[in-house]
Design a protein around this motif. Structure first.
Motif, PDB file in Angstrom:
ATOM      1  N   GLN A   5       0.989  -1.418   0.018  1.00  0.00           N
ATOM      2  CA  GLN A   5       0.110  -0.097  -0.125  1.00  0.00           C
ATOM      3  C   GLN A   5       0.961   1.202  -0.004  1.00  0.00           C
ATOM      4  OE1 GLN A   5      -2.361   0.040   3.531  1.00  0.00           O
ATOM      5  NE2 GLN A   5      -0.774  -0.052   4.976  1.00  0.00           N
ATOM      6  N   GLN A   6       0.242   2.420  -0.311  1.00  0.00           N
ATOM      7  CA  GLN A   6       0.961   3.538  -0.481  1.00  0.00           C
ATOM      8  C   GLN A   6       1.121   4.255   0.760  1.00  0.00           C
ATOM      9  OE1 GLN A   6      -0.518   6.459  -3.354  1.00  0.00           O
ATOM     10  NE2 GLN A   6       1.323   7.577  -3.441  1.00  0.00           N
ATOM     11  N   LEU A   7       2.268   4.757   1.314  1.00  0.00           N
ATOM     12  CA  LEU A   7       2.395   5.417   2.365  1.00  0.00           C
ATOM     13  C   LEU A   7       1.580   6.705   2.544  1.00  0.00           C
ATOM     14  CD1 LEU A   7       6.075   4.847   3.335  1.00  0.00           C
ATOM     15  CD2 LEU A   7       4.381   3.626   4.288  1.00  0.00           C
ATOM     16  N   SER A   8       1.245   7.301   3.511  1.00  0.00           N
ATOM     17  CA  SER A   8       0.573   8.639   3.870  1.00  0.00           C
ATOM     18  C   SER A   8       1.531   9.679   3.388  1.00  0.00           C
ATOM     19  CB  SER A   8      -0.080   8.796   5.273  1.00  0.00           C
ATOM     20  OG  SER A   8       1.099   8.868   6.094  1.00  0.00           O
ATOM     21  N   SER A   9       1.184  10.981   3.139  1.00  0.00           N
ATOM     22  CA  SER A   9       2.043  11.897   2.659  1.00  0.00           C
ATOM     23  C   SER A   9       2.833  12.491   3.954  1.00  0.00           C
ATOM     24  CB  SER A   9       1.316  13.119   2.202  1.00  0.00           C
ATOM     25  OG  SER A   9       0.363  13.587   3.080  1.00  0.00           O
ATOM     26  N   HIS A  10       2.464  12.380   5.338  1.00  0.00           N
ATOM     27  CA  HIS A  10       3.114  12.560   6.263  1.00  0.00           C
ATOM     28  C   HIS A  10       4.335  11.701   6.619  1.00  0.00           C
ATOM     29  CE1 HIS A  10       3.902  14.196  10.318  1.00  0.00           C
ATOM     30  NE2 HIS A  10       3.686  12.947  10.957  1.00  0.00           N
ATOM     31  N   VAL A  11       3.877  10.427   6.346  1.00  0.00           N
ATOM     32  CA  VAL A  11       4.900   9.395   6.855  1.00  0.00           C
ATOM     33  C   VAL A  11       6.164   9.617   5.591  1.00  0.00           C
ATOM     34  CG1 VAL A  11       5.365   7.033   7.105  1.00  0.00           C
ATOM     35  CG2 VAL A  11       3.575   7.967   7.793  1.00  0.00           C
ATOM     36  N   ALA A  12       5.604   9.812   4.493  1.00  0.00           N
ATOM     37  CA  ALA A  12       6.723   9.971   3.395  1.00  0.00           C
ATOM     38  C   ALA A  12       7.585  11.075   3.619  1.00  0.00           C
ATOM     39  CB  ALA A  12       5.767  10.011   2.048  1.00  0.00           C
ATOM     40  N   ASP A  13       6.911  12.412   4.085  1.00  0.00           N
ATOM     41  CA  ASP A  13       7.461  13.492   4.353  1.00  0.00           C
ATOM     42  C   ASP A  13       8.745  13.061   5.609  1.00  0.00           C
ATOM     43  OD1 ASP A  13       6.356  14.953   2.465  1.00  0.00           O
ATOM     44  OD2 ASP A  13       4.893  15.705   3.810  1.00  0.00           O
TER      45      ASP A  13
END
Length: 421
Positions: A5-13
């Motif tokens: 699954q794709q990570l959330s933008s916050h975790v990716a940041d």
């Protein structure tokens, strides 16, 4: 099997921030490089608690337009690149557009800025990557960025931070390198309310070396400058008699960017071949200038390593520049004076002998033999100070000296003793 699954933008940041922001020194590096790219001639850096409590960077650069402030904190937002072709000719210190986004993701950030053409400044506040709306606020020309509570929302990173003293030392070392790489900029570094570094910003490298590395180190330096084709090498190196015990004082820059390079280190030390004692290393502050198309600075996340298009040419340029500068000085290099003659002469004619462990063991298995004293050949005209310090005084034979002891046990023979001159 776990699902993809794709990570959330916050975790990716947060993950992306970890590639850019390793410690407080990383934040200072990114902010100061942006200030230099903005054309600042004076930069003030303040930290508290090693940078974990507060980092404030103030410059007098061109400032940021109010409408562009929110965009500046987005990932991959930059004013220094436009097309893919620009990646092959990077001439600025910052270019990725990830610094402000990464810093704001793991801290609380406040920015106050004003351009020279604006009557009123602009301010913005953000926490954990979420930025508030821009507001008008009075401000001097330039930009001030305040970063506080670093890694407050990433406790896993926070527990691996070193002591405040270690983080302060890392920032201090970084400020030294930045001051040396840009002698035309006046740097001021304040740690916990005390000024630690202040360079004049007069454009002279020797002034920056004196302020950043100290007077004692600056006194040992030899200026070097050379050019081979499109490659220019300039700066300072230590005299051979001032070799150091480690490589900690070897500082290299490529087009104004501090780097770590085994190639440049090898070229420098090759220029000192047969001129340094074993276990000693040269110190230097060397800058290599070459076309931006001949070097790739996009090979390391921290931008501390580069790749040269023609490594052999760069090696030769540094090697020959250093070697020629040392050879040109020749006897002018300060050498220790030889000891006085009286200290080199042995008045007891080599009485003190030396031997290794093997000779000592073999001597113990052989019968005792009177040591053979080898006299050193006397000089043709021995100096007056080379004469023995003690000489027996002659006694007149008319007054013989009677010994106070008897040479034979229970003998009544009288023995006289005298000393001939």
């Amino acid at each position: 099997m776990p699902h993809i699954q794709q990570l959330s933008s916050h975790v990716a940041d947060l993950i992306a921030a970890g590639e850019v922001v390793e410690r407080p020194a990383s934040v200072v590096k990114e902010l100061v490089e942006n200030a230099i790219d903005a054309g600042a001639s004076a930069i003030v850096v303040e930290i508290q608690r090693g940078g974990m409590g507060l980092i404030r960077v103030t410059d007098n650069g061109c400032g940021i337009a109010p409408e562009e402030l929110p965009t500046a904190f987005l990932r991959h937002a930059t004013s220094k690149l436009r097309t893919a072709e620009d990646l092959a000719k990077i001439g600025t210190l910052g270019f990725r557009g990830e610094a402000l986004a990464a810093i704001s993701a793991v801290s609380r950030v406040d920015v106050l800025t004003r351009r020279p053409e604006d009557a009123v400044g602009a301010a913005i506040h953000g926490e954990g990557g979420h930025m508030e709306p821009v507001r008008e606020e009075g401000a001097p020309e330039g930009t001030t960025i305040r970063v506080s509570d670093l890694f407050y929302n990433t406790p896993a990173r926070l527990k691996f931070m070193k002591k405040d003293s270690a983080e302060t030392a890392a920032v201090a070392g970084l400020m030294q390198h930045l001051a040396l790489s840009h002698p035309d900029v006046s740097f001021k570094f304040i740690k916990d309310g005390q000024e630690s570094l202040h360079t004049p910003g007069d454009g002279k490298l020797e002034s920056a070396v004196y302020a950043a590395l100290g007077r004692e180190f600056a006194k040992t330096l030899v200026p070097v400058q050379g050019r081979g084709g499109d490659i220019e090498v300039r700066g300072f190196v230590t005299a051979p008699v001032n070799g150091r015990g480690s490589r900690s004082m070897q500082v290299f820059f490529v087009n104004g960017r501090f780097i770590k390079s085994q190639l440049l280190t090898a070229a420098l030390e090759e220029g000192y071949r047969n001129q340094l004692l074993k276990g000693r290393f040269p110190g230097c502050v060397l800058e290599v200038l070459l076309p931006v198309t001949a070097v790739d600075v996009n090979v390391h996340p921290a931008k501390t390593q580069v790749k040269f298009a023609k490594e052999h040419d760069v090696f030769d340029a540094v090697f020959h520049t250093v070697m020629d500068a040392l050879d040109a000085r020749g006897g002018a290099v300060t050498k220790p004076a030889p000891p006085p003659v009286r200290e080199t002469q042995n008045p007891r004619q080599d009485f003190f002998q030396s031997m290794n462990a093997k000779a000592y063991r073999e001597q113990g298995t052989k019968p005792a033999v009177a040591p053979t004293i080898v006299k050193s050949p006397a000089p043709a005209q021995p100096p007056k100070a080379a004469q023995p310090a003690f000489r027996p005084q002659p006694v007149s034979p008319a007054a013989p000296v009677k010994p106070s002891w008897n040479t034979e046990w229970r003998s009544t023979a009288k023995v006289t003793d005298s000393v001939q001159p």
